[in-house]
Design an enzyme around this catalytic site. Structure first.
Site, PDB file in Angstrom:
ATOM      1  N   GLY A  54     -23.071   4.198  -3.964  1.00 33.14           N
ATOM      2  CA  GLY A  54     -21.962   4.513  -4.588  1.00 33.14           C
ATOM      3  C   GLY A  54     -21.698   3.380  -5.523  1.00 33.14           C
ATOM      4  O   GLY A  54     -22.103   2.404  -5.909  1.00 33.14           O
ATOM      5  N   VAL A  88     -19.607   0.794  -5.398  1.00 31.24           N
ATOM      6  CA  VAL A  88     -20.006  -0.691  -4.788  1.00 31.24           C
ATOM      7  C   VAL A  88     -21.678  -0.917  -4.557  1.00 31.24           C
ATOM      8  O   VAL A  88     -22.015  -1.924  -5.141  1.00 31.24           O
ATOM      9  CB  VAL A  88     -19.393  -1.036  -3.611  1.00 31.24           C
ATOM     10  CG1 VAL A  88     -19.520  -2.405  -2.889  1.00 31.24           C
ATOM     11  CG2 VAL A  88     -17.687  -0.921  -3.537  1.00 31.24           C
ATOM     12  N   GLY A  89     -22.235  -0.077  -3.844  1.00 28.61           N
ATOM     13  CA  GLY A  89     -23.526  -0.393  -3.619  1.00 28.61           C
ATOM     14  C   GLY A  89     -24.523  -0.255  -4.497  1.00 28.61           C
ATOM     15  O   GLY A  89     -25.305  -1.094  -4.571  1.00 28.61           O
ATOM     16  N   LYS A 145       0.807  -1.114   0.095  1.00 34.13           N
ATOM     17  CA  LYS A 145       0.023   0.055   0.077  1.00 34.13           C
ATOM     18  C   LYS A 145       0.857   1.272   0.093  1.00 34.13           C
ATOM     19  O   LYS A 145       2.061   1.279   0.400  1.00 34.13           O
ATOM     20  CB  LYS A 145      -0.786  -0.010   1.247  1.00 34.13           C
ATOM     21  CG  LYS A 145      -2.278   0.835   1.144  1.00 34.13           C
ATOM     22  CD  LYS A 145      -3.202   0.193   0.544  1.00 34.13           C
ATOM     23  CE  LYS A 145      -4.309   1.021   0.330  1.00 34.13           C
ATOM     24  NZ  LYS A 145      -5.445   0.259  -0.117  1.00 34.13           N
TER      25      LYS A 145
HETATM   26  P1  NAD Z   1     -18.114   5.565  -3.579  1.00 30.70           P
HETATM   27  O1  NAD Z   1     -17.346   6.925  -3.193  1.00 30.70           O
HETATM   28  O2  NAD Z   1     -18.234   5.455  -5.039  1.00 30.70           O
HETATM   29  O3  NAD Z   1     -19.316   5.382  -2.860  1.00 30.70           O
HETATM   30  C1  NAD Z   1     -19.679   5.564  -1.434  1.00 30.70           C
HETATM   31  C2  NAD Z   1     -20.994   6.111  -1.037  1.00 30.70           C
HETATM   32  O4  NAD Z   1     -21.262   6.056   0.505  1.00 30.70           O
HETATM   33  C3  NAD Z   1     -21.479   7.359  -1.598  1.00 30.70           C
HETATM   34  O5  NAD Z   1     -23.058   7.312  -2.274  1.00 30.70           O
HETATM   35  C4  NAD Z   1     -21.294   8.244  -0.436  1.00 30.70           C
HETATM   36  O6  NAD Z   1     -22.404   9.287  -0.681  1.00 30.70           O
HETATM   37  C5  NAD Z   1     -22.050   7.273   0.712  1.00 30.70           C
HETATM   38  N1  NAD Z   1     -21.772   7.381   1.930  1.00 30.70           N
HETATM   39  C6  NAD Z   1     -20.720   8.306   2.447  1.00 30.70           C
HETATM   40  N2  NAD Z   1     -20.676   8.350   3.819  1.00 30.70           N
HETATM   41  C7  NAD Z   1     -21.930   7.706   4.163  1.00 30.70           C
HETATM   42  C8  NAD Z   1     -22.360   7.529   5.497  1.00 30.70           C
HETATM   43  N3  NAD Z   1     -22.098   7.905   6.549  1.00 30.70           N
HETATM   44  N4  NAD Z   1     -23.774   6.967   5.192  1.00 30.70           N
HETATM   45  C9  NAD Z   1     -24.360   6.630   4.013  1.00 30.70           C
HETATM   46  N5  NAD Z   1     -23.708   6.564   2.984  1.00 30.70           N
HETATM   47  C10 NAD Z   1     -22.264   7.241   2.750  1.00 30.70           C
HETATM   48  O7  NAD Z   1     -17.066   4.399  -2.964  1.00 30.70           O
HETATM   49  P2  NAD Z   1     -17.112   2.933  -3.384  1.00 30.70           P
HETATM   50  O8  NAD Z   1     -16.061   2.808  -4.469  1.00 30.70           O
HETATM   51  O9  NAD Z   1     -18.426   2.440  -3.565  1.00 30.70           O
HETATM   52  O10 NAD Z   1     -16.310   2.447  -2.084  1.00 30.70           O
HETATM   53  C11 NAD Z   1     -17.261   2.315  -0.977  1.00 30.70           C
HETATM   54  C12 NAD Z   1     -16.471   1.383   0.264  1.00 30.70           C
HETATM   55  O11 NAD Z   1     -16.153   0.152  -0.122  1.00 30.70           O
HETATM   56  C13 NAD Z   1     -15.122   1.909   0.713  1.00 30.70           C
HETATM   57  O12 NAD Z   1     -15.100   1.632   2.129  1.00 30.70           O
HETATM   58  C14 NAD Z   1     -14.121   1.302  -0.138  1.00 30.70           C
HETATM   59  O13 NAD Z   1     -12.902   1.178   0.634  1.00 30.70           O
HETATM   60  C15 NAD Z   1     -14.693  -0.145  -0.191  1.00 30.70           C
HETATM   61  N6  NAD Z   1     -14.241  -0.763  -1.505  1.00 30.70           N
HETATM   62  C16 NAD Z   1     -14.600  -0.427  -2.740  1.00 30.70           C
HETATM   63  C17 NAD Z   1     -14.091  -1.229  -3.678  1.00 30.70           C
HETATM   64  C18 NAD Z   1     -14.409  -0.733  -5.219  1.00 30.70           C
HETATM   65  O14 NAD Z   1     -14.432  -1.638  -5.950  1.00 30.70           O
HETATM   66  N7  NAD Z   1     -14.462   0.305  -5.350  1.00 30.70           N
HETATM   67  C19 NAD Z   1     -13.459  -2.475  -3.297  1.00 30.70           C
HETATM   68  C20 NAD Z   1     -13.318  -2.864  -2.303  1.00 30.70           C
HETATM   69  C21 NAD Z   1     -13.761  -2.025  -1.269  1.00 30.70           C
END
Ligand code: NAD
Length: 378
Positions: free
Chosen positions: A180, A182-183, A78
């Site tokens: 976001g 992932v979701g 990292k």
């Molecule tokens: P992203 O920024 O695209 O989405 C995050 C979402 O969470 C956004 O919609 C944001 O508005 C929302 N959010 C932020 N704070 C919040 C809260 N307190 N309550 C509710 N919603 C909230 O990020 P992402 O890429 O979807 O990543 C999300 C998580 O998954 C992170 O922890 C990241 O490290 C982890 N992750 C991502 C990936 C990937 O492929 N992108 C892979 C492994 C892990």
């Protein structure tokens, strides 16, 4: 050893910690290469103003375990880069170009994106050193957030995990914290399997509809720059209220440590699939386990992204990356939950044992346990 420099050292690593400093461009960064027994380390560059060497080590170790659990020929590493990721683009490009030049010969590490860095940053790195994943499609990358690699993985994990619960995926209700990258893709893929999204949230608020939310309409709303809480077919709520929603599956996909000892009892669900990194403290996970609520730990469940990145590095195309994510995550989920059941241990402990066994096996093939003198690692 009493020297503070070795405060993180244990049987798995870290192999090296490199501080990178160049005052002329205000460059300050730390690279931790944790363990490369399985191959060159992969783990993203996290850019933020409040990072630390300790955080970098913890993230590098979790990449060692995630990559090993996913069965990738890569170790964990990292980088943390000090700075505001929203700084002017020219300044950011300068910093990243400086960083990768300082680490030009560190072939034990493959550059990748994380919080604060994106595909465009990886393209700048490619221009300087070539050893990088997470590239834009135009130069051979597989855009993992656009295709939903991690969300796709979560939906396959769910398919296996429900076999250890008392309900079917078809017709199950689910809630997603964080609509976001992932979701939203997890929501899309789960609904294609007949599950029903009943609540979701973002940083501005949450929306709830026990009859099911229209995912395409929510995607349009987000594209227009609005919050999910502005959706007119449901009850809008404070973002924290998503924790209380009754559902079969609850998916945290936003921030670390959102569930802890003080709020874990509010969860009203049967299965948790951890999309975010460390969304639930270990103490809270133990409480869930004792209550009989099943969970799949983060580094097993959300490995879709890193599998996709590793596939890109090895020249695969998008569809074979998606097939590999499905196969690996279904197999790993089954192995972890089966081991947890047989040994009567928590899923996280089973996952750590599985990953550590794989790293130790790879280490046993080496003349030196942590590093190799073979050309690909020099
Ligand atoms: P992203 O920024 O695209 O989405 C995050 C979402 O969470 C956004 O919609 C944001 O508005 C929302 N959010 C932020 N704070 C919040 C809260 N307190 N309550 C509710 N919603 C909230 O990020 P992402 O890429 O979807 O990543 C999300 C998580 O998954 C992170 O922890 C990241 O490290 C982890 N992750 C991502 C990936 C990937 O492929 N992108 C892979 C492994 C892990």
């Amino acid at each position: 050893m009493t020297d503070n420099a070795f405060r993180f050292a244990d049987e798995l690593g870290p192999l090296k910690i490199i501080h990178v400093y160049e005052p002329s461009i205000n460059l300050k960064a730390v690279l931790v290469v944790d363990n490369i027994a399985k191959g060159p380390s992969i783990g993203g560059i996290r850019m933020a103003t409040d990072v630390s060497t300790e955080e970098c080590f913890r993230l590098a170790r979790s990449m060692t375990l995630k990559n090993a659990a996913a069965g990738l020929p890569h170790g964990g590493g990292k980088i943390v880069l000090y700075g505001d990721p929203k700084m002017p683009k020219a300044e950011k490009a300068n910093l990243l170009r400086g960083l990768v030049n300082a680490l030009r010969n560190e072939e034990t590490y493959v550059f990748a994106p994380d919080m604060g860095t994106d595909e465009e940053c990886m393209a700048w790195i490619r221009d300087e050193v070539g050893r990088v994943v997470g590239l834009p499609r135009e130069i051979g990358g597989i855009p993992l957030d656009e295709i939903g690699a991690t969300g796709w993985g979560l939906s396959n994990v769910a398919e296996v995990a429900v076999r250890y619960c008392d309900f079917e995926l078809e017709g199950a209700s689910f809630a997603v914290q964080g609509f976001g990258a992932v979701g939203k893709h997890a929501s899309r893929f789960l609904s294609e399997r007949g599950a029903k999204l009943v609540a979701t949230s973002d940083s501005q608020g949450a929306i709830h509809n026990p009859d099911g939310l229209d995912i395409n309409a929510l995607l349009e709303l987000k594209k227009a720059g609005k919050s999910v809480s502005e959706f007119d077919q449901g009850t809008s709520m404070d973002r924290e209220n998503i924790i209380d929603i009754e559902c079969d599956i609850w998916i945290p996909a936003a921030r670390p440590d959102v569930i802890h000892e003080d709020n874990v009892s509010r969860l009203n669900t049967k299965l948790i699939i951890e999309g975010a990194n460390i969304p639930i403290t270990h103490a809270a996970e133990s409480i869930l386990y004792k209550k009989g609520i099943m969970y799949v730990p983060d580094f097993i469940a959300n490995a879709g992204g890193v599998i996709c990145a590793a596939m890109e590095y090895h020249g695969a195309n998008e569809s074979s990356a998606m097939t590999t994510i499905k196969e690996k995550l279904m197999r790993n989920t089954e192995q972890v939950l089966e081991r947890a059941k047989l040994e009567n241990i928590e899923p996280r402990q089973a996952a750590i044992e599985l990953a550590t066994d794989r790293v130790k096996k790879a280490m046993s093939f080496r003349r030196f346990s942590l590093f190799s003198t073979a050309p690909e690692f020099l």
